[in-house]
Scaffold this motif. Structure first.
Motif, mmCIF file in Angstrom:
data_model
loop_
_atom_site.group_PDB
_atom_site.id
_atom_site.type_symbol
_atom_site.label_atom_id
_atom_site.label_comp_id
_atom_site.label_asym_id
_atom_site.label_seq_id
_atom_site.Cartn_x
_atom_site.Cartn_y
_atom_site.Cartn_z
ATOM 1 N N LEU A 1 0.880 -1.105 0.043
ATOM 2 C CA LEU A 1 -0.037 0.120 0.067
ATOM 3 C C LEU A 1 0.659 1.246 0.092
ATOM 4 C CD1 LEU A 1 -2.966 -0.937 2.446
ATOM 5 C CD2 LEU A 1 -2.931 -1.054 0.019
ATOM 6 N N ALA B 1 -4.281 -6.484 -0.841
ATOM 7 C CA ALA B 1 -3.259 -5.380 -1.474
ATOM 8 C C ALA B 1 -3.137 -5.981 -2.709
ATOM 9 C CB ALA B 1 -2.202 -5.372 -0.638
ATOM 10 N N PRO C 1 -6.802 1.178 1.404
ATOM 11 C CA PRO C 1 -7.284 0.102 1.667
ATOM 12 C C PRO C 1 -8.773 0.085 1.953
ATOM 13 C CG PRO C 1 -6.077 1.008 3.777
ATOM 14 C CD PRO C 1 -5.927 1.875 2.358
ATOM 15 N N PHE D 1 -6.371 -6.719 6.873
ATOM 16 C CA PHE D 1 -6.158 -6.436 5.465
ATOM 17 C C PHE D 1 -4.870 -7.296 5.051
ATOM 18 C CE2 PHE D 1 -5.152 -4.240 1.663
ATOM 19 C CZ PHE D 1 -6.213 -3.956 0.924
#
Length: 368
Positions: free
Chosen positions: A142, A166, A149, A161
């Motif tokens: 990220l 991702a 996100p 996450f």
């Protein structure tokens, strides 16, 4: 509703603290008699079939197949008596949320000010934005590509996450999907080279309380230094790790080496093979060990923390490697058995171990 008969997660081995529900052998609405196989439970030693202790009808399964780390004493299902409406069974308050039966992960504490190994980092400081828990690999992706996100629902356990999330987000960006991705600005985020690695973890000016993470590996290229793959441990492997550590740290160790000429044993194995009697060198070692323990009974002892117990029977534990880890079934009274009988016992126990069908008495209580 109809009052139900509560069935709890039982202790199927002396060291068991939690178990996994592998498979339900009865369906909701099926009649159950005392002694019927109800479900298969993976303990810290093996997969064991749990039997019902009551007659009735299986009304409600509260812990589904595949549930892991279910604590002892947790409510797993409800029965009703025959003739009662099982569809109207009354579900107690402690059985409404099966996820509450699993112990909370110690690394994700719900108290913000409490100590935490994995503190939930804040990706975006705008008011109204939700906080997202990131895995280290996901955080790196990220940050590198400036992804938001909040545009995708996390798929990891407890809303984490993950790296896969991702990569999915990155793939959507490359495809040009209208996901309205925008770079994430991290105020006062120091560069990894701005301070020694030992100080990164304690930097208070960083927006992220965790140290900088090495870049994620790229297919076709050597993995970056420091990257790793996290493999979930089964109950058996966790116990193996605990027991091996206890063995090495709490028991005085001594070592001895001897050379043995086993030419006679190899010749005897060939002779036995002609009569279709197959025995291994390991079977001879088990027999030799048993005979030696009979001659030296002071070695055939166990320690319970207060006294030594000299055992009359020579019960030898043999190590068997399985997909779930190492387990040690026992050849009982090995000194009284012939080599052919030892070989047959070892083969049968090894097969049961690999199939996860060992009974508790077959792997508990060995003397050597």
């Amino acid at each position: 509703g109809t009052p139900g008969i509560k069935v709890f997660m039982p202790a199927l081995s002396p060291t068991m603290e939690e178990g996994n529900i592998v498979k339900w052998l009865k369906k909701e609405g099926e009649a159950v008699s005392a002694g019927d196989a109800l479900c298969e439970i993976e303990t810290d030693k093996a997969v064991i079939t749990m039997e019902s202790s009551d007659d009735g009808i299986l009304a409600k399964i509260l812990v589904e197949e595949g549930s892991k780390n279910v604590r002892l004493g947790s409510l797993i299902c409800l029965l009703v008596e025959e003739g009662q409406d099982w569809k109207q069974v009354e579900i107690p308050a402690d059985g409404r949320d099966p996820s509450s039966l699993a112990p909370p992960a110690p690394v994700l504490t719900s108290t913000p000010e409490g100590p935490s190994v994995l503190p939930p980092p804040k990706l975006d400081h705008e008011p109204g934005k939700l906080l997202v828990r990131l895995s280290p690999a996901a955080r790196n992706i990220l940050e590198t590509h400036g992804l938001d996100p909040s545009n995708i629902t996390p798929s990891g356990p407890r809303g984490i996450f993950t790296k896969e999330d991702a990569l999915k987000l990155l793939q959507e960006k490359h495809k040009g999907k209208p996901s309205e991705l925008k770079p994430v600005v991290s105020p006062a985020l120091p560069q990894p080279t701005a301070m020694p690695s030992a100080l990164q973890a304690t930097a208070v000016t960083s927006a992220y309380p965790r140290p900088a993470v090495p870049p994620v590996s790229t297919p076709g290229q050597p993995a970056a230094l420091g990257t790793f793959t996290e493999i979930p441990a089964s109950n058996i492997r966790r116990v193996i790790a605990k027991r091996l550590t206890e063995s090495k740290t709490t028991i005085p160790h001594a070592y001895a080496v001897a050379d043995c000429d086993i030419g006679a044993i190899l010749r005897l194995r060939k002779e036995l093979a002609k009569d279709d009697i197959k025995v291994s060198v390991n079977d001879f070692i088990i027999k030799a060990t048993a005979i030696t323990l009979k001659q030296m009974p002071d070695v055939n002892v166990t320690w319970d923390g207060a006294v030594c117990r000299q055992l009359q029977s020579i019960d030898i534990s043999i190590a068997v490697a399985t997909d779930r880890g190492l387990i040690t079934p026992i050849i009982k009274d090995a000194a009284a058995k012939g080599i052919k009988e030892i070989a047959a016992s070892a083969k049968a126990l090894a097969k049961k171990a690999r199939d996860g069908k060992l009974l508790p008495e077959e792997y508990q209580g060995g003397s050597f």
